[in-house]
Scaffold this active site. Structure first.
Site, PDB file in Angstrom:
ATOM      1  N   ASP A 171       0.851  -1.225  -0.075  1.00 22.80           N
ATOM      2  CA  ASP A 171       0.076   0.060   0.175  1.00 22.80           C
ATOM      3  C   ASP A 171       0.973   1.386   0.015  1.00 22.80           C
ATOM      4  OD1 ASP A 171      -2.481   1.478   0.121  1.00 22.80           O
ATOM      5  OD2 ASP A 171      -3.142   0.132   1.603  1.00 22.80           O
ATOM      6  N   ASP A 232     -10.247   2.204  -3.306  1.00 26.17           N
ATOM      7  CA  ASP A 232     -10.909   1.022  -2.983  1.00 26.17           C
ATOM      8  C   ASP A 232     -12.244   0.950  -3.383  1.00 26.17           C
ATOM      9  OD1 ASP A 232      -9.624   0.340   0.393  1.00 26.17           O
ATOM     10  OD2 ASP A 232      -8.495   0.582  -1.477  1.00 26.17           O
TER      11      ASP A 232
END
Length: 435
Positions: A171, A232
């Site tokens: 990430d 997301d």
């Protein structure tokens, strides 16, 4: 309890130094990713969208991020047909870590929720014929506030290899500059390769770079097996629609770079959860196949409905996603609240998806001329057309000049496979610069 940060708002790498010019870090491109992995899009299961950062195992033992959850999912994937159709990675996302590194600077799993440690979990997953994925972050902290990998790339890569990890999702939260972001993604790629273990490398590099700089996808592909471009995904039709809109709007940039070993990742499959209708689930499955997207489910396989299971395990749709020609599909056109997407496949075949974008009314008819598909060659001189979704049926043989009429439910999709029936050989160029 650690409170997760909203990942739509968490572009943490764009902070105090976000406007500094990205300078080369001196890492030769020839040393980039060459791991022979992800020759077709990665398939598996990822915990984030369904289970998020639930660490409250005392009150919610069946849905917290724990060794127990991943062992149960592994058991089901091995015994209930998931592994047999290609889903092989069980991926841990954020919130698996202890709050601090150990005395030697290594990451460690939360001892209460993962009492056996990650090595033990990896061994269990491997015993089921599956592979284990794990999560870390390029910055100082993960998005939920656990230890990041900045300054620890080599030791973390070796730790993951020692544990038997097979995939790393990396990430991009809490990075102090765009320069450190790019360098960190490169350094972790090289560090993973140096371990000698085959580890799929899943990046979020372009997602975090995009607000300030245009990503260099040629460079990103040198270091990553797949990469996230968009925030997301959520369990909602709006989220699916936004992802598809972004993809089609940027397809001239992102489609040409995709192929064996490196894929655009539109994020998780949320089929089998709560927010999508049956037709919307069909649309996600069909379009993720067309886009050659990693198929990483985020759902609860312990309680999934038979209908959602059948859709996710549809071998014919998975075959389109996994097609070894390795060409990402694209939106051919949009008109009258319909979208037409197509994807070239092996042996001169094509996959075509027709999406009804209307959210009001009933089923609508759409007629498509076959000469418009596959650069005009998909059905030249004739072809066999099979409907794969919403139901499997052979529609018959069609001439090149024919038209095909379909009926599609609101927010639904018809997915077709076109196979040439003539022995005549035609050459065609499937190049994305003509999109």
């Amino acid at each position: 309890m650690v409170r997760p940060v909203s990942r739509v708002l968490r572009l943490g790498c764009v902070l105090a130094f976000c406007f500094q010019v990205l300078v080369p870090c001196g890492l030769p491109g020839a040393w980039g990713l060459d791991n022979g992995l992800a020759m077709t899009p990665t398939m598996g299961w990822l915990h984030w969208e369904r289970f998020m950062c639930n660490v409250n195992c005392q009150e919610e033992p069946d849905s917290c991020i724990s060794e127990k959850l991943f062992q149960q999912i592994a058991e089901i994937m091995a015994s209930d047909g998931w592994k047999d159709v290609g889903y092989e990675y069980i991926c841990i996302d954020d919130c698996w870590m202890a709050p601090e590194r150990d005395s030697e600077g290594r990451l460690q799993a939360d001892p209460k929720r993962f009492p056996g440690g990650i090595r033990h979990l990896a061994d269990y997953v491997h015993s089921k014929g599956l592979k284990l994925g794990i999560y870390a972050d390029v910055g100082n902290k993960t998005c939920a506030g656990f230890p990041g990998s900045f300054g620890y790339y080599d030791i973390d890569a070796q730790t993951f290899a020692d544990w038997g990890v097979d995939l790393l999702k990396f990430d991009g939260c809490y990075c102090d500059s765009i320069q450190h972001l790019a360098e960190g993604y490169k350094q972790m790629s090289l560090a993973l390769n140096r371990t000698g273990r085959s580890i799929v490398y899943s990046c979020e590099w372009p997602l975090y770079m995009r607000p300030i700089f245009k990503p260099n996808y040629t460079e990103i592909r040198e270091y990553c097996n797949h990469w996230r471009n968009f925030p997301d995904i959520y369990d909602s039709w709006e989220s699916i629609r936004n992802t598809l809109d972004w993809t089609s709007s940027n397809q001239k940039i992102i489609v040409p770079v995709a192929g064996p070993g490196g894929w655009n990742d539109p994020d998780m499959l949320v089929i089998g959860n709560f927010g999508l209708s049956r037709d919307q689930q069909i649309t996600q499955m069909a379009l993720w196949a067309i886009m050659a997207a990693p198929l990483l489910m985020s759902n609860d396989l312990r309680s999934i409905s038979p209908e959602a299971k059948a859709l996710l395990q549809d071998k014919d749709v998975i075959a389109i996603n996994q097609d070894r020609l390795g060409k990402q599909g694209y939106q051919l056109r949009k008109e009258d609240n319909f979208e037409i997407w197509e994807r070239p496949l092996l042996n001169l075949a094509w996959a075509v998806a027709i999406v009804n974008l209307k959210e009001i009314g009933g089923p609508r008819s759409y007629t498509i001329t076959l000469t418009s598909l596959g650069r005009g060659l998909a059905c030249n001189p004739n072809c066999l057309i099979t409907e794969l979704l919403p139901e499997k049926r052979k529609l018959g043989f069609y001439e090149w000049t024919s038209s095909l009429k379909t009926q599609i439910n609101p927010t639904g999709t018809v997915l077709l496979r076109l196979e040439r029936t003539s022995s005549a050989q035609f050459s065609y160029s499937v190049v994305s610069d003509s999109l």
